[in-house]
Design a protein around this motif. Sequence first.
Motif, PDB file in Angstrom:
ATOM      1  N   ASN A   8      33.204  -9.884 -38.437  1.00 14.13           N
ATOM      2  CA  ASN A   8      33.664 -11.198 -38.768  1.00 14.13           C
ATOM      3  C   ASN A   8      32.291 -12.129 -38.610  1.00 14.13           C
ATOM      4  O   ASN A   8      31.995 -13.262 -39.165  1.00 14.13           O
ATOM      5  N   THR A   9      31.680 -11.928 -37.531  1.00 13.18           N
ATOM      6  CA  THR A   9      30.384 -12.840 -37.216  1.00 13.18           C
ATOM      7  C   THR A   9      29.479 -12.828 -38.370  1.00 13.18           C
ATOM      8  O   THR A   9      28.820 -13.914 -38.707  1.00 13.18           O
ATOM      9  N   VAL A  10      29.139 -11.545 -38.816  1.00 17.88           N
ATOM     10  CA  VAL A  10      28.214 -11.433 -39.831  1.00 17.88           C
ATOM     11  C   VAL A  10      28.920 -11.972 -41.350  1.00 17.88           C
ATOM     12  O   VAL A  10      28.071 -12.836 -41.775  1.00 17.88           O
ATOM     13  N   ILE A  11      30.112 -11.976 -41.459  1.00 16.92           N
ATOM     14  CA  ILE A  11      30.658 -12.371 -42.549  1.00 16.92           C
ATOM     15  C   ILE A  11      30.596 -13.933 -42.735  1.00 16.92           C
ATOM     16  O   ILE A  11      30.229 -14.584 -43.625  1.00 16.92           O
ATOM     17  N   LEU A  12      30.874 -14.515 -41.594  1.00 18.56           N
ATOM     18  CA  LEU A  12      30.806 -16.036 -41.365  1.00 18.56           C
ATOM     19  C   LEU A  12      29.288 -16.514 -41.440  1.00 18.56           C
ATOM     20  O   LEU A  12      29.078 -17.491 -42.214  1.00 18.56           O
ATOM     21  N   PHE A  13      28.432 -15.786 -41.006  1.00 20.92           N
ATOM     22  CA  PHE A  13      27.237 -16.198 -40.996  1.00 20.92           C
ATOM     23  C   PHE A  13      26.686 -16.193 -42.564  1.00 20.92           C
ATOM     24  O   PHE A  13      25.964 -17.021 -42.891  1.00 20.92           O
ATOM     25  N   MET A  14      27.023 -15.211 -43.165  1.00 24.13           N
ATOM     26  CA  MET A  14      26.753 -15.087 -44.703  1.00 24.13           C
ATOM     27  C   MET A  14      27.369 -16.127 -45.580  1.00 24.13           C
ATOM     28  O   MET A  14      26.675 -16.570 -46.462  1.00 24.13           O
ATOM     29  N   SER A  15      28.628 -16.554 -45.212  1.00 19.01           N
ATOM     30  CA  SER A  15      29.163 -17.189 -46.018  1.00 19.01           C
ATOM     31  C   SER A  15      28.483 -18.664 -45.474  1.00 19.01           C
ATOM     32  O   SER A  15      28.580 -19.776 -46.513  1.00 19.01           O
ATOM     33  N   GLY A  16      27.925 -18.984 -44.352  1.00 19.26           N
ATOM     34  CA  GLY A  16      27.256 -20.104 -44.177  1.00 19.26           C
ATOM     35  C   GLY A  16      26.075 -20.234 -44.867  1.00 19.26           C
ATOM     36  O   GLY A  16      25.737 -21.531 -45.444  1.00 19.26           O
ATOM     37  N   ILE A  17      25.502 -19.147 -45.375  1.00 17.91           N
ATOM     38  CA  ILE A  17      24.143 -19.200 -46.053  1.00 17.91           C
ATOM     39  C   ILE A  17      24.650 -19.607 -47.369  1.00 17.91           C
ATOM     40  O   ILE A  17      24.049 -20.359 -48.086  1.00 17.91           O
ATOM     41  N   SER A  18      25.622 -18.908 -48.009  1.00 15.97           N
ATOM     42  CA  SER A  18      26.139 -19.193 -49.305  1.00 15.97           C
ATOM     43  C   SER A  18      26.575 -20.486 -49.585  1.00 15.97           C
ATOM     44  O   SER A  18      26.462 -21.003 -50.434  1.00 15.97           O
ATOM     45  N   VAL A  19      27.252 -21.418 -48.463  1.00 15.88           N
ATOM     46  CA  VAL A  19      27.903 -22.521 -48.734  1.00 15.88           C
ATOM     47  C   VAL A  19      26.694 -23.380 -48.941  1.00 15.88           C
ATOM     48  O   VAL A  19      26.527 -24.349 -49.542  1.00 15.88           O
ATOM     49  N   THR A  20      25.400 -23.038 -48.047  1.00 17.87           N
ATOM     50  CA  THR A  20      24.497 -23.970 -48.021  1.00 17.87           C
ATOM     51  C   THR A  20      23.605 -23.756 -49.372  1.00 17.87           C
ATOM     52  O   THR A  20      23.002 -24.864 -49.861  1.00 17.87           O
ATOM     53  N   ALA A  21      23.453 -22.649 -49.836  1.00 14.08           N
ATOM     54  CA  ALA A  21      22.946 -22.484 -51.092  1.00 14.08           C
ATOM     55  C   ALA A  21      23.566 -23.017 -52.112  1.00 14.08           C
ATOM     56  O   ALA A  21      23.015 -23.941 -53.157  1.00 14.08           O
ATOM     57  N   SER A  22      24.978 -23.030 -52.420  1.00 12.52           N
ATOM     58  CA  SER A  22      25.953 -23.775 -53.281  1.00 12.52           C
ATOM     59  C   SER A  22      25.347 -25.410 -53.056  1.00 12.52           C
ATOM     60  O   SER A  22      25.179 -25.994 -54.153  1.00 12.52           O
ATOM     61  N   GLN A  23      25.435 -25.798 -51.884  1.00 14.14           N
ATOM     62  CA  GLN A  23      25.130 -27.262 -51.744  1.00 14.14           C
ATOM     63  C   GLN A  23      23.798 -27.786 -52.353  1.00 14.14           C
ATOM     64  O   GLN A  23      23.526 -28.578 -53.065  1.00 14.14           O
ATOM     65  N   HIS A  24      22.830 -26.606 -52.125  1.00 10.33           N
ATOM     66  CA  HIS A  24      21.296 -27.212 -52.695  1.00 10.33           C
ATOM     67  C   HIS A  24      21.434 -27.123 -54.190  1.00 10.33           C
ATOM     68  O   HIS A  24      21.062 -28.009 -54.766  1.00 10.33           O
ATOM     69  N   TYR A  25      22.345 -26.210 -54.679  1.00 10.68           N
ATOM     70  CA  TYR A  25      22.346 -26.066 -56.423  1.00 10.68           C
ATOM     71  C   TYR A  25      23.187 -27.348 -56.806  1.00 10.68           C
ATOM     72  O   TYR A  25      23.001 -27.739 -57.860  1.00 10.68           O
ATOM     73  N   ILE A  26      24.238 -27.849 -56.132  1.00 19.07           N
ATOM     74  CA  ILE A  26      24.947 -28.925 -56.299  1.00 19.07           C
ATOM     75  C   ILE A  26      24.106 -30.258 -56.617  1.00 19.07           C
ATOM     76  O   ILE A  26      23.933 -30.987 -57.536  1.00 19.07           O
ATOM     77  N   VAL A  27      23.191 -30.341 -55.501  1.00 16.14           N
ATOM     78  CA  VAL A  27      22.318 -31.505 -55.284  1.00 16.14           C
ATOM     79  C   VAL A  27      21.376 -31.345 -56.534  1.00 16.14           C
ATOM     80  O   VAL A  27      20.781 -32.143 -57.084  1.00 16.14           O
ATOM     81  N   SER A  28      20.801 -30.093 -56.845  1.00 19.72           N
ATOM     82  CA  SER A  28      19.939 -30.097 -57.881  1.00 19.72           C
ATOM     83  C   SER A  28      20.416 -30.043 -59.363  1.00 19.72           C
ATOM     84  O   SER A  28      19.833 -29.759 -60.269  1.00 19.72           O
ATOM     85  N   LYS A  29      21.804 -30.246 -59.329  1.00 15.34           N
ATOM     86  CA  LYS A  29      22.627 -30.162 -60.556  1.00 15.34           C
ATOM     87  C   LYS A  29      22.649 -28.699 -61.329  1.00 15.34           C
ATOM     88  O   LYS A  29      22.492 -28.753 -62.560  1.00 15.34           O
ATOM     89  N   ASN A  30      22.342 -27.836 -60.554  1.00 13.19           N
ATOM     90  CA  ASN A  30      22.312 -26.394 -61.086  1.00 13.19           C
ATOM     91  C   ASN A  30      24.032 -25.607 -61.101  1.00 13.19           C
ATOM     92  O   ASN A  30      24.485 -25.309 -60.280  1.00 13.19           O
ATOM     93  N   ARG A  31      24.583 -26.311 -62.091  1.00 10.76           N
ATOM     94  CA  ARG A  31      26.183 -25.798 -61.971  1.00 10.76           C
ATOM     95  C   ARG A  31      26.550 -24.497 -61.933  1.00 10.76           C
ATOM     96  O   ARG A  31      27.373 -24.114 -61.031  1.00 10.76           O
ATOM     97  N   LYS A  32      25.700 -23.763 -62.769  1.00 10.25           N
ATOM     98  CA  LYS A  32      25.858 -22.329 -62.776  1.00 10.25           C
ATOM     99  C   LYS A  32      26.036 -21.736 -61.156  1.00 10.25           C
ATOM    100  O   LYS A  32      26.683 -20.751 -60.626  1.00 10.25           O
ATOM    101  N   ASN A  33      24.804 -21.780 -60.815  1.00 10.58           N
ATOM    102  CA  ASN A  33      24.473 -21.127 -59.293  1.00 10.58           C
ATOM    103  C   ASN A  33      25.364 -21.859 -58.337  1.00 10.58           C
ATOM    104  O   ASN A  33      25.713 -20.957 -57.299  1.00 10.58           O
ATOM    105  N   ALA A  34      25.564 -23.212 -58.353  1.00  8.88           N
ATOM    106  CA  ALA A  34      26.549 -23.700 -57.253  1.00  8.88           C
ATOM    107  C   ALA A  34      27.921 -23.201 -57.380  1.00  8.88           C
ATOM    108  O   ALA A  34      28.552 -22.783 -56.502  1.00  8.88           O
TER     109      ALA A  34
END
Length: 138
Positions: A8-34
Amino acid sequence: ASAIPLLNTVILFMSGISVTASQHYIVSKNRKNAILYLLLTVILGVIFLYFQYYEYKNSLFTISDSVFGASFFFFFDFHGCHVLLGVLFLFVSCILLIVYNFFENHFLNATFASIYYHFVDVVWILLFAVIYCWGSGL
């Protein structure tokens, strides 16, 4: 069952990375990757909740067995509710992205949801260290 908390620690760590990536793509207006990374985060959050539920159902102690049992269930149930709230918040953000309503009106919601989810991740690390590591005598 003892490997579940580490998983579960690994899962939450990975989800933290993916939510950060999503936020990055939202800021850069890349809807598909977000959308892709936000959906991945939601899926990882649901998997985390499933494993937490599995661990509870197969626990060798109950909330009334000891102070440890009461603390364990109180803190992890409280955390689980916050993970569920974060997953629901991210899911709503994902729906808004999918229906093209996101970029115009709800940018701050994504930022807040991302920060909230990271807070939930940090709390898990503290709970894991105190309850599973220190509490078990490691």
